[in-house]
Design an enzyme around this catalytic site. Structure first.
Site, PDB file in Angstrom:
ATOM      1  N   HIS A 118     -34.813 -11.066  36.097  1.00 24.92           N
ATOM      2  CA  HIS A 118     -34.124 -11.515  34.889  1.00 24.92           C
ATOM      3  C   HIS A 118     -34.833 -11.126  33.590  1.00 24.92           C
ATOM      4  O   HIS A 118     -34.735 -11.838  32.589  1.00 24.92           O
ATOM      5  CB  HIS A 118     -33.863 -13.012  34.922  1.00 24.92           C
ATOM      6  N   HIS A 227     -37.380 -18.140  32.684  1.00 26.53           N
ATOM      7  CA  HIS A 227     -36.559 -17.023  32.225  1.00 26.53           C
ATOM      8  C   HIS A 227     -37.416 -15.817  31.818  1.00 26.53           C
ATOM      9  O   HIS A 227     -38.555 -15.972  31.359  1.00 26.53           O
ATOM     10  CB  HIS A 227     -35.728 -17.464  31.012  1.00 26.53           C
ATOM     11  N   SER A 331     -36.890 -22.011  29.921  1.00 31.34           N
ATOM     12  CA  SER A 331     -37.318 -21.013  28.941  1.00 31.34           C
ATOM     13  C   SER A 331     -38.831 -20.860  28.973  1.00 31.34           C
ATOM     14  O   SER A 331     -39.557 -21.849  29.104  1.00 31.34           O
ATOM     15  CB  SER A 331     -36.881 -21.441  27.531  1.00 31.34           C
ATOM     16  N   GLU A 520     -27.576 -17.848  38.268  1.00 33.94           N
ATOM     17  CA  GLU A 520     -28.668 -18.625  37.701  1.00 33.94           C
ATOM     18  C   GLU A 520     -28.367 -20.119  37.853  1.00 33.94           C
ATOM     19  O   GLU A 520     -27.577 -20.684  37.093  1.00 33.94           O
ATOM     20  CB  GLU A 520     -28.856 -18.268  36.228  1.00 33.94           C
ATOM     21  N   TYR A 563     -23.892 -18.460  35.611  1.00 35.40           N
ATOM     22  CA  TYR A 563     -24.641 -19.702  35.800  1.00 35.40           C
ATOM     23  C   TYR A 563     -23.978 -20.657  36.792  1.00 35.40           C
ATOM     24  O   TYR A 563     -22.777 -20.588  37.062  1.00 35.40           O
ATOM     25  CB  TYR A 563     -24.820 -20.415  34.459  1.00 35.40           C
TER      26      TYR A 563
END
Length: 758
Positions: A118, A227, A331, A520, A563
């Protein structure tokens, strides 16, 4: 005339002859790695959907890394980890076709998993559905080909290196490499469920260590959720982001003698022998450097590019992959989210600044330097992996197995519990994206007046949407409370905009179970899936499966469908919920269908393949202009130095050295398993030896044109001298390729003047 048998057909016979060698080894194991860097110019990057984010150089190279684990006379599984944004259905289809041509039915969609890390800093255009190739101006054949070839070659290497060995598993918590970027959405999950977990993101890393019975350790693969967005939406250099960096760090750590991970940057790459005492002979080094002026550009043999690499692919022994997991709402920008206009924290519920989403950004630990943030998050994962690697003692033992199914997620019957007791049957929906999708995230905000958490939409954007397609009442009802912005599942012109048929897969290696998912999963969605399948497997066969079983999610695997949020997160309609394509019951549909795979795995059943995904390769449209011609100013050759290192220069570790060359477009030659940029050091006898290349974190290759339509271009190579650099004489070399007006491609090289590092 008798035909010779392929090696894979002879393998069982050879194993029978040498079966005594397996007395102390559970499996056959093999690893492989191959370059998938792709076009470093002109191509839109995949991930942020930012049409202005066009590749123009390399931070460090991208790779496909594979492992194969096989029973000596039974099942086998292959897992490939890509330094790419995600897997692609058409890539998977074509890789499997190539594997079938090589190995027959040995490797199929059932036992091969292809997963993406990713990164948002790799070339796009390699997926087949319209939604994912709009910003890349359609399909990019060069991106596609290099990924397909790299995956195939990594599997071939792993297959050809299969030897008796063992696999060990270990896991531990890494606390500071990810934060939840949609905390208000997470808080909508039931309080009782949230109370079972200390954190609102998963902190656990699970690592598998591969040990050859004779050669010792040959690799490690780990799964951890964060991520690939340490590099920002404005970055234009190809990069594996934090996971790609961690892999590079760990492979270098192992190849350089497995020194303490804290001393990573102090590992000497080469040792110079020109002079014996650098502190007393600096002037001597300067005199030597002064004799080596920049060279004129000159033609080179194409085969030379491989010889310039610091890490010889044919000698690569250790492969380390940092795989992705349920990273949907995780994140790496761990300092929090702030408004770029005021510096104040962003709004909690919508991630806006005075109502504007485009002003709210997450900050990485190296803020404001995205390269430093990438290094820090990568180094944290690397150090955790080294710790787990060194302490891995739990041996994977037992059966190898796999199950796979294709499912039509646009119309799947799902049994869900009713509020008052009992159950009811609902359906998933054709794919659609909500208004909150267009708002982006704090890792990469969207534009206009969209915002996360929008469950209403607005009149203007509905009118714009209706130009493409107006969703029908059944679709609107099915997707509620999502207000539909793009009804991608029902958009078929010029071909499918989004997938409807998705693969799900279980791989088993002893007590390790890998759940391959094509998207995801958010933190809580991943927890529910893992817990449900682990409990279900134990209930099916308590003797075979117990609490020491390790269940990991391999995200973004085999294809991509955006997602998967929980039902409660879907209700909030932040980015992740708005990007959950198949409606509010998507997660429970996955859990339901994975239980079917688990049942088949335990009982040894053969499931029907299900509906086949489409092969849309022949329908692809590409609007990316080809390279027409490369040129240089009158009297200048390709490879000539445009801006040289200053004469008699001395640099210290931590300083940066730059050199700029007249170049050609990097799309002319991807330098696969080669390099555009090399730092060389001078050895005795006047021999220049490569010590750093464009696969090193310290070296950046930047390419540019003076104007958008210019046929002239230049390459700037920047070397931030690492602490590991040995004192000595160095120079910077550029390799490239130019295209003539008649279409022929010519390779060239040039070098800077020499300089001294003390």
């Amino acid at each position: 005339m008798a035909a010779s048998l392929p090696l894979f057909q002879l393998l069982p016979f050879l194993l029978l002859l040498s079966r005594t060698r397996f007395s102390s080894s559970e499996y056959l194991i093999g690893v492989g790695s191959y370059d998938i860097t792709g076009p470093a110019a002109d191509v839109n990057m995949m991930g942020y959907a930012n049409s202005d984010q066009i590749a123009s150089g390399i931070h460090f190279r991208l790779r496909a890394r594979a492992f194969i684990v096989a029973e000596p006379q039974g099942n086998r599984v292959a897992f490939v980890n890509l330094d790419a944004c995600m897997a692609s259905q058409i890539v998977t289809i074509k890789v499997l076709e190539r594997l079938k041509a090589r190995y027959g039915e040995l490797y199929t969609e059932k036992n091969v998993a292809i997963s993406g890390i990713h990164t948002h800093a790799g070339p796009g255009g390699y997926l087949q559905y319209v939604t994912y190739i709009v910003t890349s101006l359609g399909f990019v054949r060069q991106s596609f080909d290099v990924v397909v070839n790299g995956i195939e070659q990594s599997i071939v290497q792993a297959h050809e290196s299969l030897r008796p060995g063992s696999a060990f598993v270990n896991k531990g918590d890494l606390l500071d490499a990810g934060v939840n970027r949609s905390p208000s959405s997470y808080l909508n999950n039931p309080a009782a469920e949230r109370s079972k977990y200390k954190y609102n993101v998963d902190k656990e890393m699970t690592l598998v260590k591969f040990v050859d019975s004779q050669l010792g350790p040959i690799g490690s693969f780990n799964w951890f959720a964060t991520h690939g967005t340490s590099m920002s939406r404005t970055n234009s250099l190809i990069s594996g982001d934090n996971k790609g960096a961690a892999a590079r760090f760990m492979e270098d750590w192992f190849e350089n003698g497995q020194k303490n991970s804290d001393s990573l940057r102090n590992i000497p790459r080469r040792v110079s022998s020109i002079v014996s005492d650098f502190s007393r002979n600096q002037s001597r080094l300067l005199d030597i450097a002064a004799t080596y002026k920049s060279s004129r550009g000159h033609s080179v043999d194409k085969s030379l590019d491989v010889k310039t690499r610091v890490r010889n692919a044919s000698k690569r022994k250790f492969v380390s992959a940092f795989c992705q997991s349920n990273c949907g709402d995780v994140s790496p920008n761990t300092l929090g989210t702030f408004c770029i206009d005021t510096g104040l924290p962003c709004d909690f519920n919508h991630s806006t600044c005075n109502g504007k989403n485009e002003l709210c950004y997450g900050r990485g630990p190296g803020y404001p330097d995205e390269f430093e943030s990438t290094r820090i998050i990568g180094e944290k994962q690397f150090k955790m992996a080294v710790e787990l690697f060194n302490k891995a003692t739990e041996k994977l033992q037992g059966k190898i197995g796999y199950q796979h199914a294709y499912l039509d997620f646009s119309n799947l019957d799902v049994t869900v519990p009713k509020a008052g007791g009992g159950s009811e049957t609902v359906k998933t929906c054709p794919a659609a994206m909500g208004f909150g999708f267009a708002a982006g995230t704090t890792d990469g905000p969207g534009a206009f007046d969209f915002k996360q958490g929008d469950d209403k939409g607005n009149v203007f954007w509905r009118l714009v949407r209706n130009v493409l397609r107006t969703p029908g009442p059944e679709q609107v009802q099915c997707q509620k409370p999502k207000p539909i912005l793009l009804d991608t599942g029902e958009m078929k012109e010029p071909y499918d905009w989004a997938p409807s048929i998705l693969p799900i897969q279980i791989l088993r290696i002893g007590q390790l179970v890998i759940l391959s998912v094509p998207g995801e999963f958010t933190t809580m969605a991943g927890r529910r899936l893992r817990d449900a399948i682990k409990s279900f497997l134990i209930s099916l066969d308590p003797k075979e499966f117990s609490n020491n079983m390790h269940v990991v999610i391999a995200g973004l695997t085999n294809t991509y469908s955006q997602y998967i949020a929980t039902f409660e997160e879907y209700e909030v309609q932040r980015y992740e919920g708005a990007s959950t394509l198949y409606g509010p019951h998507t997660l429970i549909a996955y859990i339901q269908e994975f239980k079917k795979l688990a049942t088949a795995l335990v009982n040894g059943l053969t499931l029907p393949l299900g509906p086949q995904p489409p092969d849309l390769l022949d329908k692809q449209i590409s609007l990316l202009s080809p390279v027409v011609v490369d040129s240089t100013p009158l009297g200048v050759k390709f490879g000539d130095v445009k801006a040289d290192v200053p004469p008699k220069s001395t640099f210290r570790r931590g300083q940066q050295v730059n050199a700029t060359f007249w170049s050609g477009c990097p799309r002319n030659d991807l330098m696969t398993e080669g390099s555009f940029a090399v730092v060389e050091t001078l050895r005795e006898g006047g021999k220049w030896v490569p010590v750093y290349d464009d696969d090193d974190f310290s070296l950046k290759f930047k390419w540019s044109r003076p104007a958008k339509l210019s046929s002239e271009s230049q390459a700037t190579i920047e070397w931030r001298i690492p602490e590991s650099a040995v004192a000595g004489v160095y120079r910077i070399r550029h390799y490239g390729a130019s295209k003539s007006l008649f279409g022929s491609i010519s390779s060239f090289s040039g070098s800077s003047s020499a300089f001294v590092v003390v």
